[in-house]
Design a protein around this motif. Sequence first.
Motif, short mmCIF file in Angstrom:
data_model
loop_
_atom_site.label_atom_id
_atom_site.label_comp_id
_atom_site.label_asym_id
_atom_site.label_seq_id
_atom_site.Cartn_x
_atom_site.Cartn_y
_atom_site.Cartn_z
N GLU A 54 0.58 -1.45 -0.04
CA GLU A 54 -0.13 -0.43 -0.21
C GLU A 54 0.88 1.03 -0.03
OE1 GLU A 54 -2.81 -0.04 2.59
OE2 GLU A 54 -3.52 -2.36 2.66
N ALA A 55 1.58 1.39 0.75
CA ALA A 55 2.66 2.95 0.73
C ALA A 55 3.59 2.93 -0.94
CB ALA A 55 4.09 2.48 1.93
N ARG A 56 3.75 1.74 -1.12
CA ARG A 56 4.67 2.01 -2.88
C ARG A 56 3.31 2.29 -3.60
NH1 ARG A 56 6.70 -3.86 -3.14
NH2 ARG A 56 7.04 -4.18 -1.77
N LEU A 57 2.78 2.27 -3.09
CA LEU A 57 0.90 1.81 -4.35
C LEU A 57 0.68 3.82 -4.21
CD1 LEU A 57 -1.00 1.34 -7.04
CD2 LEU A 57 -1.92 0.39 -4.67
N ALA A 58 0.88 4.45 -2.93
CA ALA A 58 0.31 5.76 -2.28
C ALA A 58 2.07 6.16 -3.13
CB ALA A 58 0.54 6.03 -1.03
N GLU A 65 2.90 8.50 -11.88
CA GLU A 65 3.25 7.13 -12.16
C GLU A 65 1.54 6.48 -12.31
OE1 GLU A 65 5.71 5.06 -10.35
OE2 GLU A 65 7.07 5.88 -9.81
N ILE A 66 0.51 6.64 -12.21
CA ILE A 66 -1.14 5.72 -11.69
C ILE A 66 -1.77 6.98 -11.62
CG2 ILE A 66 0.21 3.87 -11.63
CD1 ILE A 66 -1.22 3.56 -8.48
N ASP A 67 -3.24 6.78 -11.98
CA ASP A 67 -3.76 7.89 -11.63
C ASP A 67 -4.80 7.41 -10.93
OD1 ASP A 67 -5.33 6.05 -12.68
OD2 ASP A 67 -6.51 6.95 -15.11
N GLU A 68 -5.67 7.89 -10.61
CA GLU A 68 -6.73 7.99 -9.05
C GLU A 68 -7.44 6.91 -9.81
OE1 GLU A 68 -10.15 9.74 -6.44
OE2 GLU A 68 -9.14 11.32 -7.95
N ARG A 72 -6.61 3.47 -7.13
CA ARG A 72 -8.18 2.62 -6.03
C ARG A 72 -8.35 1.49 -6.95
NH1 ARG A 72 -10.70 6.36 -3.23
NH2 ARG A 72 -10.42 8.70 -3.53
N THR A 73 -8.07 0.85 -8.23
CA THR A 73 -8.51 -0.79 -8.37
C THR A 73 -7.11 -0.99 -7.80
OG1 THR A 73 -9.34 0.31 -9.91
CG2 THR A 73 -8.98 -1.33 -9.92
N ARG A 74 -5.82 -1.20 -7.69
CA ARG A 74 -4.73 -1.59 -6.84
C ARG A 74 -5.26 -1.77 -5.59
NH1 ARG A 74 0.55 -2.00 -10.94
NH2 ARG A 74 -0.69 -1.56 -12.80
N LEU A 75 -5.74 -0.75 -4.91
CA LEU A 75 -5.66 -0.40 -3.15
C LEU A 75 -6.77 -1.80 -3.53
CD1 LEU A 75 -5.03 0.78 -0.96
CD2 LEU A 75 -6.72 2.72 -1.03
N ALA A 76 -8.10 -2.07 -4.18
CA ALA A 76 -9.37 -2.54 -3.31
C ALA A 76 -8.30 -4.02 -3.65
CB ALA A 76 -10.22 -2.74 -4.66
N VAL A 77 -7.16 -4.24 -4.75
CA VAL A 77 -7.27 -5.59 -4.86
C VAL A 77 -6.42 -6.48 -3.07
CG1 VAL A 77 -5.87 -6.95 -6.74
CG2 VAL A 77 -7.41 -5.86 -7.10
N LEU A 78 -4.88 -5.11 -3.11
CA LEU A 78 -4.08 -5.61 -2.56
C LEU A 78 -5.08 -5.66 -1.24
CD1 LEU A 78 -1.29 -2.49 -2.98
CD2 LEU A 78 -1.35 -5.31 -2.86
N ARG A 79 -6.01 -4.92 -0.39
CA ARG A 79 -7.33 -5.44 0.52
C ARG A 79 -7.89 -6.46 0.28
NH1 ARG A 79 -8.20 1.28 2.30
NH2 ARG A 79 -6.40 1.80 2.50
#
Length: 83
Positions: A54-58, A65-68, A72-79
């Motif tokens: 999550e920290a790397r994604l943030a 490098e990535i849009d919102e 949000r999509t990748r954060l949901a997958v991680l969680r």
Amino acid sequence: MLSSTLLTNHDHWDGPGPWWPLIPLFWFAFIVVAFVLLGRFGRRRWHRGSYSGEARLAERFAAGEIDETEYRTRLAVLRENGK
């Protein structure tokens, strides 16, 4: 002559004594404490590592490098996967 006979016939060894069970109990307690401490600190390190995704994604989101939507999509997958 008498003193030399007493010294050679009696070696002052009366057995291990009543305290001998304490040594195995000490080692058992030491091993249990070592496993508990290693388990506790190992879990903390593992949990700390689980938030690193999550920290790397943030960081990638903050750097642009990535849009919102992708964030949000990748954060949901991680969680969802617990990573």
